[in-house]
Design a protein around this motif. Structure first.
Motif, PDB file in Angstrom:
ATOM      1  N   GLU A  27       0.829  -1.199   0.000  1.00 60.54           N
ATOM      2  CA  GLU A  27       0.000   0.000   0.000  1.00 60.54           C
ATOM      3  C   GLU A  27       0.864   1.248   0.000  1.00 60.54           C
ATOM      4  N   CYS A  63      -2.816   0.281  -3.813  1.00 60.35           N
ATOM      5  CA  CYS A  63      -2.321  -1.011  -3.345  1.00 60.35           C
ATOM      6  C   CYS A  63      -1.975  -1.858  -4.562  1.00 60.35           C
ATOM      7  N   TRP A  73     -10.670  -2.687   0.357  1.00 50.77           N
ATOM      8  CA  TRP A  73     -10.059  -1.891   1.424  1.00 50.77           C
ATOM      9  C   TRP A  73     -10.862  -2.091   2.704  1.00 50.77           C
ATOM     10  N   ARG A 133     -10.610  -0.984   7.105  1.00 49.36           N
ATOM     11  CA  ARG A 133      -9.953  -0.055   8.012  1.00 49.36           C
ATOM     12  C   ARG A 133     -10.206  -0.491   9.461  1.00 49.36           C
ATOM     13  N   TYR A 179      -5.714   1.736   7.269  1.00 51.47           N
ATOM     14  CA  TYR A 179      -6.407   1.191   6.106  1.00 51.47           C
ATOM     15  C   TYR A 179      -5.587   0.049   5.519  1.00 51.47           C
ATOM     16  N   CYS A 181      -5.312  -3.059   2.566  1.00 49.63           N
ATOM     17  CA  CYS A 181      -5.696  -3.653   1.293  1.00 49.63           C
ATOM     18  C   CYS A 181      -5.919  -5.147   1.508  1.00 49.63           C
TER      19      CYS A 181
END
Length: 115
Positions: free
Chosen positions: A6, A22, A36, A38, A93, A95
């Motif tokens: 990322e 990413c 994605w 988080r 965050y 990926c």
């Protein structure tokens, strides 16, 4: 094995924008779904957005209309454009993708939105 790297993220004021990317590399032929997630401090990891190889998308209700996920299949790269950011968007965050039923995660990138 699949590696997800990322980039992007950082610190922004509320109402601002950030973009994440990413890139996937490793042993695979085709990656179908990329996404994605988080994780805010003290909270569980949650879905932000998903995109299929064909371009179909799915967003969490909390980010719909503000975030846009996209991908470049030739580069095996997924992007997340985040607009109108809010302090509650703060978090790490990650990926994500699945290849041959195995789940892979990126190392995570910090997004901090100040009020």
């Amino acid at each position: 094995q699949v590696q997800l790297v990322e980039s992007g993220g950082g610190l922004v004021q509320a109402g601002g924008s950030l973009s994440l990317s990413c890139a996937a590399s490793g042993s695979f032929f085709v990656i179908n779904v990329m996404g994605w997630y988080r994780q805010a401090p003290g909270k569980e990891r949650e879905l932000v957005a998903l995109i299929t190889r064909g371009g179909s998308t799915n967003y969490a209700d909390s980010v719909g209309g503000r975030f846009t996920i996209s991908r470049d299949n030739a580069k095996n790269t997924v992007y997340l454009q985040m607009n109108s950011l809010k302090p509650e968007d703060t978090g790490v965050y990650y990926c994500n993708t699945q290849v041959f039923s195995k789940t892979y995660w990126g190392q995570g990138t910090q997004v901090t939105v100040s009020s």
